[in-house]
Design a protein around this motif. Sequence first.
Motif, PDB file in Angstrom:
ATOM      1  N   VAL A 109       0.864  -1.179   0.000  1.00 51.34           N
ATOM      2  CA  VAL A 109       0.000   0.000   0.000  1.00 51.34           C
ATOM      3  C   VAL A 109       0.899   1.227   0.000  1.00 51.34           C
ATOM      4  CG1 VAL A 109      -1.783   1.271   1.247  1.00 51.34           C
ATOM      5  CG2 VAL A 109      -1.843  -1.235   1.201  1.00 51.34           C
ATOM      6  N   ARG A 110       0.595   2.158  -0.877  1.00 51.09           N
ATOM      7  CA  ARG A 110       1.425   3.366  -1.003  1.00 51.09           C
ATOM      8  C   ARG A 110       1.377   4.204   0.272  1.00 51.09           C
ATOM      9  NH1 ARG A 110       0.307   6.250  -6.689  1.00 51.09           N
ATOM     10  NH2 ARG A 110       2.276   7.255  -6.207  1.00 51.09           N
ATOM     11  N   PRO A 111       2.496   4.861   0.598  1.00 47.42           N
ATOM     12  CA  PRO A 111       2.496   5.783   1.737  1.00 47.42           C
ATOM     13  C   PRO A 111       1.392   6.821   1.557  1.00 47.42           C
ATOM     14  CG  PRO A 111       4.730   5.453   0.904  1.00 47.42           C
ATOM     15  CD  PRO A 111       3.794   4.791  -0.080  1.00 47.42           C
ATOM     16  N   GLY A 112       0.794   7.195   2.658  1.00 49.63           N
ATOM     17  CA  GLY A 112      -0.307   8.144   2.629  1.00 49.63           C
ATOM     18  C   GLY A 112      -1.663   7.466   2.532  1.00 49.63           C
ATOM     19  N   HIS A 113      -1.644   6.145   2.312  1.00 52.74           N
ATOM     20  CA  HIS A 113      -2.894   5.392   2.196  1.00 52.74           C
ATOM     21  C   HIS A 113      -2.919   4.206   3.148  1.00 52.74           C
ATOM     22  CE1 HIS A 113      -4.006   7.670  -1.378  1.00 52.74           C
ATOM     23  NE2 HIS A 113      -2.726   7.585  -1.707  1.00 52.74           N
ATOM     24  N   ARG A 114      -1.906   4.077   3.967  1.00 50.29           N
ATOM     25  CA  ARG A 114      -1.838   2.945   4.895  1.00 50.29           C
ATOM     26  C   ARG A 114      -2.783   3.178   6.075  1.00 50.29           C
ATOM     27  NH1 ARG A 114       4.523   3.033   3.984  1.00 50.29           N
ATOM     28  NH2 ARG A 114       4.516   1.863   2.031  1.00 50.29           N
ATOM     29  N   GLY A 115      -3.192   2.087   6.695  1.00 50.30           N
ATOM     30  CA  GLY A 115      -4.084   2.182   7.848  1.00 50.30           C
ATOM     31  C   GLY A 115      -5.534   2.415   7.468  1.00 50.30           C
ATOM     32  N   GLU A 116      -5.865   2.235   6.197  1.00 49.48           N
ATOM     33  CA  GLU A 116      -7.227   2.466   5.716  1.00 49.48           C
ATOM     34  C   GLU A 116      -7.921   1.171   5.296  1.00 49.48           C
ATOM     35  OE1 GLU A 116      -6.742   5.337   2.564  1.00 49.48           O
ATOM     36  OE2 GLU A 116      -5.891   6.836   3.909  1.00 49.48           O
ATOM     37  N   GLY A 117      -7.312   0.023   5.578  1.00 45.82           N
ATOM     38  CA  GLY A 117      -7.923  -1.254   5.224  1.00 45.82           C
ATOM     39  C   GLY A 117      -7.686  -1.687   3.787  1.00 45.82           C
ATOM     40  N   ILE A 118      -6.791  -0.999   3.090  1.00 44.21           N
ATOM     41  CA  ILE A 118      -6.560  -1.312   1.679  1.00 44.21           C
ATOM     42  C   ILE A 118      -5.924  -2.690   1.513  1.00 44.21           C
ATOM     43  CG2 ILE A 118      -5.316  -0.599  -0.411  1.00 44.21           C
ATOM     44  CD1 ILE A 118      -5.822   2.329   0.512  1.00 44.21           C
TER      45      ILE A 118
END
Length: 191
Positions: A109-118
Amino acid sequence: MAIDVRPATEFDDTAAVIGPKRPTSNVCFCLSYRLRSSKENLALVGPARGERVRELCAQTPPPGVLAYDGDEPVGWAAVHPRADTAFATSRKIPHVDDLDVWSVWCIRVRPGHRGEGISHRLLAGAVEFARANGAPAIEGYPVDNEGAKVDLTMAYVGTRRLFEQGGFTKAADTDSVINGFPRVLMRLDLG
């Protein structure tokens, strides 16, 4: 946020997630396990790595799936028939049986999008991609970290918990260790 997971057929989008910042770099580009020959992997340097991924994106099936937030590629999962990967001849990751299983071995998962369940959406998308392409089962080889923190550079294999939450069950121990944690073979029957 509506995350859509699609086959990785667009090279530019794939490169945006797994490509190096400098095209001349000799970094993974998620080829280390995808190529059956370590000789081929070592021979591909600089831009040749990207060109090999471009070729893979044009093949059927492509080398994995991408997660999109709108039109922006935000994640990647490498998924392909195990027979076409380095896992086919791995001495550390066992074969459970003779099924033509698929493997999912990298979730990024790209930085800035982690921790969103992707990562959960990517794993589910990899399962659906394998199922749509006729896979009888799918395997992953995550770390069994028992909740301990995994270094981000080694977290690409996923965690046992992620795979369990995706419906996978432990099928075998392995002789592989990443970041000090043992890897386990997790499996999901798609029949």
